[in-house]
Design a protein around this motif. Structure first.
Motif, mmCIF file in Angstrom:
data_model
loop_
_atom_site.group_PDB
_atom_site.id
_atom_site.type_symbol
_atom_site.label_atom_id
_atom_site.label_comp_id
_atom_site.label_asym_id
_atom_site.label_seq_id
_atom_site.Cartn_x
_atom_site.Cartn_y
_atom_site.Cartn_z
ATOM 1 N N PRO A 38 -3.179 -23.341 5.615
ATOM 2 C CA PRO A 38 -3.003 -22.499 4.430
ATOM 3 C C PRO A 38 -4.362 -22.021 3.908
ATOM 4 O O PRO A 38 -5.334 -22.768 3.935
ATOM 5 C CB PRO A 38 -2.348 -23.448 3.419
ATOM 6 C CG PRO A 38 -1.689 -24.494 4.239
ATOM 7 C CD PRO A 38 -2.519 -24.646 5.474
ATOM 8 N N SER A 173 1.843 -21.787 3.184
ATOM 9 C CA SER A 173 1.788 -22.141 4.606
ATOM 10 C C SER A 173 1.897 -20.896 5.496
ATOM 11 O O SER A 173 2.611 -19.946 5.177
ATOM 12 C CB SER A 173 2.936 -23.096 4.936
ATOM 13 O OG SER A 173 3.130 -23.157 6.323
ATOM 14 N N ASP A 175 3.099 -21.201 8.485
ATOM 15 C CA ASP A 175 4.095 -21.624 9.464
ATOM 16 C C ASP A 175 5.504 -21.323 8.947
ATOM 17 O O ASP A 175 5.853 -21.808 7.875
ATOM 18 C CB ASP A 175 3.921 -23.132 9.710
ATOM 19 C CG ASP A 175 4.819 -23.653 10.808
ATOM 20 O OD1 ASP A 175 5.386 -22.836 11.556
ATOM 21 O OD2 ASP A 175 4.969 -24.895 10.905
ATOM 22 N N ASN A 181 7.283 -16.960 4.391
ATOM 23 C CA ASN A 181 7.227 -17.829 3.207
ATOM 24 C C ASN A 181 7.144 -17.030 1.911
ATOM 25 O O ASN A 181 7.677 -17.456 0.889
ATOM 26 C CB ASN A 181 6.076 -18.825 3.360
ATOM 27 C CG ASN A 181 6.364 -19.817 4.482
ATOM 28 O OD1 ASN A 181 7.481 -20.312 4.610
ATOM 29 N ND2 ASN A 181 5.369 -20.075 5.318
#
Ligand SMILES: *[C@@H]1O[C@H](CO)[C@@H](O)[C@H](O)[C@H]1NC(C)=O
Length: 342
Positions: A38, A173, A175, A181
């Protein structure tokens, strides 16, 4: 006409993807993404290192899953550009090596055109106005007279880059991706914070808007005026409205009855929803794909390579194609002659 079996390699940004296509059927399409911590973006050197580590594993997976042997392939397609230099080269080297090793013609593919052709293949849209939105590109495109013409584009950063960099400010994040996100957080946003709306004719700008919302994040969240979720919501609503506006103007100009969204930001369901409202009001149809195909992948390079091979490059000499198998960071969509459409 028998369609060729084509292996495509993609690695122009932070995904390494290799796919096999035959007769417009995706036989395999594995991919591996370089995910940074991040607050951090991906840099060329580290991204190339990631691709080098993964490329042979992904290649084996692509061949095994497709159940093809090198001898079954008609040609090897790879991303010539546009993209980040070091990652592009790290994959082109492998494409050149296997083309030599297996004695196959090598086909250089424009990344943006691969997105368009994959979108057309998957959705069956025939002649759509295309919105191509990703971390590196933002363009409104329509086909005319053997070229994919750019009707409007960003004059600074890509819309995906704007979202990615805001995710870094919020320390969200990466991911599976920062945009995913942001989309999740935006659903929880309730309050719209007015942001600069920067449409310039058919073009669009995001860098001033990004500076503005970065400052808002540093002041308005701390003061309790709004939440991070409100800012994600406001950012999406604003940038997507800008994109829908220029897409609509291109559709009006071309009298389009189809609109196709491609590129990594194209899987955002709120963008698809807003585009659908506009398309429905015009009596047009919306086409979009899910993350397997709108995010960078190898099969899209194979599909564009397949069309290029069948419509002309089949008769080119292998040695000539090999000589021409370089890559470039800058490669505009309208530089390619579209030999496979009328
Ligand atoms: C626009 O397209 C529609 C069909 O999609 C057609 O009926 C109409 O004639 C077209 N208009 C122009 C000006 O070409």
């Amino acid at each position: 006409v028998k369609m060729p079996t084509v292996l495509g390699l993609e690695g122009s940004a932070n995904k390494i993807g290799i796919g096999v296509i035959r007769d417009g059927e995706v036989l395999s399409n594995p991919r591996h993404t370089y995910v940074t911590p991040p607050g951090e973006g991906f840099l060329p050197r580290e991204t190339a290192k990631h691709h080098k580590e993964w490329v042979l594993k992904v290649l084996r997976e692509a061949l095994v899953e497709a159940d093809v042997l090198p001898k079954d392939l008609d040609c090897i397609a790879y991303t010539k550009g546009p993209g980040m230099g070091a990652p592009l080269v790290s994959v082109a080297v492998v494409a050149r090596t296997i083309a030599q090793l297996w004695d196959k013609p090598i086909i250089p593919v424009n990344h943006c055109i691969a997105h368009i052709e994959m979108g057309r293949l998957i959705t069956k849209a025939t002649n759509p106005t295309v919105l191509y939105v990703s971390g590196g590109n933002t363009q409104v495109i329509a086909y005319a007279d053997r070229r994919y013409r750019i009707f409007g584009e960003t004059i600074d950063i890509a819309v995906g880059n704007c979202l990615d960099r805001f995710a870094r400010v919020l320390q969200i994040s990466n991911d599976p991706s920062p945009g995913y996100n942001i989309e999740k957080m935006a659903k929880k946003g309730k309050k719209y914070i007015p942001l600069p709306y920067t449409v310039k004719g058919m073009d669009i700008s995001f860098s001033g808007l990004l500076s503005f919302i970065e400052m808002a994040a540093n002041t308005k969240i701390a003061s309790g005026e709004c939440t991070a979720e409100d800012l994600c919501f406001s950012l999406q609503e604003t940038v997507f409205a800008m994109l829908v506006e220029i897409t609509e103007r291109a559709m009006a100009h071309c009298n389009s009855s189809e609109v196709l969204i491609v590129g990594g930001v194209g899987c955002n369901l709120r963008l698809q929803e807003m585009m659908l409202v506009m398309a429905s009001e015009r009596g047009a149809k919306l086409y979009a794909t899910d993350e397997r195909f709108c995010i960078d992948n190898g099969a899209m390079i194979a599909q564009a390579g397949s069309l290029m091979f069948s419509s002309g490059l089949k008769s080119a000499r292998k040695e000539e194609l090999f000589e021409d198998s370089w890559c470039t960071q800058r490669f505009r969509t309208d530089e390619v002659e579209v030999t496979w459409r009328n």
